[in-house]
Design a protein around this motif. Structure first.
Motif, mmCIF file in Angstrom:
data_model
loop_
_atom_site.group_PDB
_atom_site.id
_atom_site.type_symbol
_atom_site.label_atom_id
_atom_site.label_comp_id
_atom_site.label_asym_id
_atom_site.label_seq_id
_atom_site.Cartn_x
_atom_site.Cartn_y
_atom_site.Cartn_z
ATOM 1 N N CYS A 228 -89.158 -48.318 71.408
ATOM 2 C CA CYS A 228 -90.514 -48.870 70.972
ATOM 3 C C CYS A 228 -90.071 -49.853 69.848
ATOM 4 N N ARG A 229 -88.969 -49.497 69.102
ATOM 5 C CA ARG A 229 -88.689 -50.757 68.197
ATOM 6 C C ARG A 229 -88.363 -52.015 68.729
ATOM 7 N N ASN A 230 -87.434 -51.964 70.003
ATOM 8 C CA ASN A 230 -87.177 -53.214 70.507
ATOM 9 C C ASN A 230 -88.146 -53.880 71.288
ATOM 10 N N ALA A 231 -89.377 -52.951 71.761
ATOM 11 C CA ALA A 231 -90.438 -53.492 72.400
ATOM 12 C C ALA A 231 -91.182 -54.507 71.173
ATOM 13 N N GLY A 232 -91.124 -54.083 70.031
ATOM 14 C CA GLY A 232 -91.618 -54.728 69.035
ATOM 15 C C GLY A 232 -92.903 -54.082 68.482
ATOM 16 N N ASP A 346 -78.922 -53.287 83.311
ATOM 17 C CA ASP A 346 -79.729 -53.540 82.061
ATOM 18 C C ASP A 346 -79.136 -53.024 80.772
ATOM 19 N N LEU A 347 -78.768 -51.777 80.590
ATOM 20 C CA LEU A 347 -78.541 -51.170 79.285
ATOM 21 C C LEU A 347 -77.320 -51.561 78.973
ATOM 22 N N GLY A 348 -76.297 -51.944 79.808
ATOM 23 C CA GLY A 348 -75.081 -52.666 79.689
ATOM 24 C C GLY A 348 -75.510 -54.008 78.800
ATOM 25 N N LYS A 349 -76.275 -54.715 79.372
ATOM 26 C CA LYS A 349 -76.522 -55.878 79.037
ATOM 27 C C LYS A 349 -77.091 -55.743 77.463
ATOM 28 N N ALA A 350 -77.938 -54.887 77.169
ATOM 29 C CA ALA A 350 -78.635 -54.752 75.937
ATOM 30 C C ALA A 350 -77.708 -54.312 75.003
ATOM 31 N N LEU A 351 -76.446 -53.462 75.421
ATOM 32 C CA LEU A 351 -75.477 -52.862 74.410
ATOM 33 C C LEU A 351 -74.887 -54.096 74.222
ATOM 34 N N ALA A 353 -75.676 -57.413 73.842
ATOM 35 C CA ALA A 353 -76.571 -58.126 73.108
ATOM 36 C C ALA A 353 -76.589 -57.472 71.644
ATOM 37 N N LYS A 354 -76.295 -56.372 71.353
ATOM 38 C CA LYS A 354 -76.163 -55.395 70.240
ATOM 39 C C LYS A 354 -77.626 -55.054 69.954
ATOM 40 N N ARG A 355 -78.441 -54.624 71.133
ATOM 41 C CA ARG A 355 -79.683 -54.435 70.879
ATOM 42 C C ARG A 355 -79.810 -52.578 70.904
ATOM 43 N N LEU A 356 -78.688 -51.904 71.049
ATOM 44 C CA LEU A 356 -78.644 -50.359 71.317
ATOM 45 C C LEU A 356 -77.607 -50.060 70.077
ATOM 46 N N ASN A 357 -78.100 -49.058 69.289
ATOM 47 C CA ASN A 357 -77.620 -48.488 68.197
ATOM 48 C C ASN A 357 -76.924 -47.139 68.644
ATOM 49 N N LEU A 358 -75.778 -47.137 69.558
ATOM 50 C CA LEU A 358 -75.363 -45.871 70.262
ATOM 51 C C LEU A 358 -74.658 -44.917 69.126
ATOM 52 N N GLU A 359 -74.304 -45.362 68.271
ATOM 53 C CA GLU A 359 -73.615 -44.510 67.296
ATOM 54 C C GLU A 359 -74.339 -43.352 66.791
#
Ligand code: CXF
Ligand code: ZN
Length: 394
Positions: A228-232, A346-351, A353-359
């Motif tokens: 939701c956050r990444n979708a704005g 897709d998720l690999g690309k988002a990672l 691009a530093k758009r995923l906070n997996l920690e």
């Protein structure tokens, strides 16, 4: 966390001979429902045509593993090796496999993408006609297994079985991931992050400036908040009856937190009061049918969309037709609506691009020998996000 003494320190096997030999390795076997898993030595046969044998490096524990262990009483489901959220390295490939080679980093997939069936070709659905989800959804395993233990056939839960040092998967059920991908994080692409993040991005199609509510803040719900956050979205209400989960939700983008126990009116009404009539999007991540209704009825009339993500096949659910006729949409989402190989890409690309906070998703780090401790924590609701089991050294 008190560590259970290791039952096996290591197993010797021939892993470099092109997959022609049986590997003996450690796995957590579910022999009976409602009983602890048993760490056993199992035999993992070589991959046959169109199959890949994978050395599992990391895995998580998901509520759907427990659903199988405690709620799914199908007599043909056991014994099995659970685990469907893992990451690993290709050990060997069977005839007919060209997409993968030994040494590739991979994510086993709990749903299939054959690329050939009506559903894959449609471009409109991720409900591939192949694999257990299409063919044996009640049993939750594939008919084919390459595992044996103590002379018995052991089924592969969701065709994956990541609670094992080695597994064998069909080529439809495996995605390649970048050689630089951190396996202690990207195992989350196997279930929690794909399922929750995709529910927001693909299934709800959250829009910039919208209001959202996410019900249930386990790892899937946290991923939905991040989506939701990444979708704005401008407002993201994170809803859970356990306030210990709120900090992680805020770290991933929740703007507000709601504990339904703090109010003497239904949470759908609380949200309607806070949003001038209801949220634009709600995402339910609990598997509880009462919560599904609350999430649906928390949506605004006219255009509100509610997405059911939490899995159960045990109960009916309900609302009133007037709620739908008032312009709300109620829909379900499987694995975030992604065709799974495409989703991992897709998720690999988002990672990258530093758009995923997996920690933020790793609440515990354990070994496979501690899997029953992890299950107890999850049953007690003390599993605040996901987990990381190290199966092989990173
Ligand atoms: C599962 C639900 C059943 C289909 C495969 C994915 N999701 C989460 O564990
Ligand atoms: Zn899962």
């Amino acid at each position: 966390m008190s560590a259970t003494p290791p039952l096996f320190l290591s197993f010797k096997h021939n892993s470099t001979r092109g997959g022609t030999e049986v590997i003996k390795c450690k796995a957590a076997v579910a022999w009976e429902s409602n009983k602890p898993l048993v760490i056993e030595e199992i035999e993992v046969a070589p991959p046959e045509a169109n199959e890949i044998r994978v050395k599992i490096v990391t895995t998580g524990l998901c509520h759907t593993d427990l659903y199988q262990l405690y709620d799914n009483k199908h007599p043909d489901a056991l014994p099995t090796v659970l685990g469907h959220e893992g990451a690993g390295i290709v050990e060997s490939v069977g005839p007919g496999v060209t997409e993968f080679q030994p040494g590739d980093k991979v994510i086993p997939l709990p749903i299939s993408q054959c690329g050939e069936c009506r559903f894959c070709k449609s471009g409109r659905s991720n409900h591939c006609d192949e694999g257990w989800w299409s063919q044996r959804p009640d049993i939750m395993n594939s008919a084919v297994t390459r595992f044996t233990c103590r002379g018995k056939k052991v089924y592969q839960f969701m065709g994956t079985s990541t609670f094992s040092e080695y597994t064998v998967v069909h080529k439809n059920d495996l995605a390649k991931i970048d050689a630089a991908a951190p396996l202690d994080k990207v195992f989350l692409f196997g279930c929690a992050v794909s399922t929750g993040y995709g529910a927001a991005i693909n299934s709800a199609q959250v829009t910039p400036g919208s209001t959202c509510a996410v019900f249930g803040l386990g790892a899937v719900g946290l991923a939905a908040v991040m989506g939701c956050r990444n979708a704005g979205a401008k407002k993201i209400f994170a809803v859970d009856i356990n306030p210990d989960k709120f900090d992680r939700a805020k770290a991933l983008g929740a703007t507000d937190t709601i504990n339904p126990k703090d109010y003497d009116k239904p949470v759908s009404q609380v949200l309607a009061d806070l949003t001038n009539g209801g949220v634009d999007f709600s995402i339910e991540c609990t598997g509880n049918v009462e919560v599904m209704r609350s999430a649906f009825e928390a949506c605004v009339k006219g255009w509100g969309v509610s997405v059911v993500v939490g899995y159960t096949d045990l109960h009916d659910f309900a609302s009133r037709p007037a709620q739908l006729i008032s312009g709300r949409t109620w829909k379900g989402s499987l694995w975030g609506g992604y065709r799974p190989k495409d989703g991992v890409a897709d998720l690999g690309k988002a990672l990258l691009a530093k758009r995923l906070n997996l920690e933020e998703f790793i609440s515990h780090k354990m070994t496979l020998n501690e899997v029953n401790d992890a299950i107890e924590l999850m049953k007690k609701g003390q599993w605040y996000a996901s987990s990381l089991f190290i199966i092989h050294d990173l």
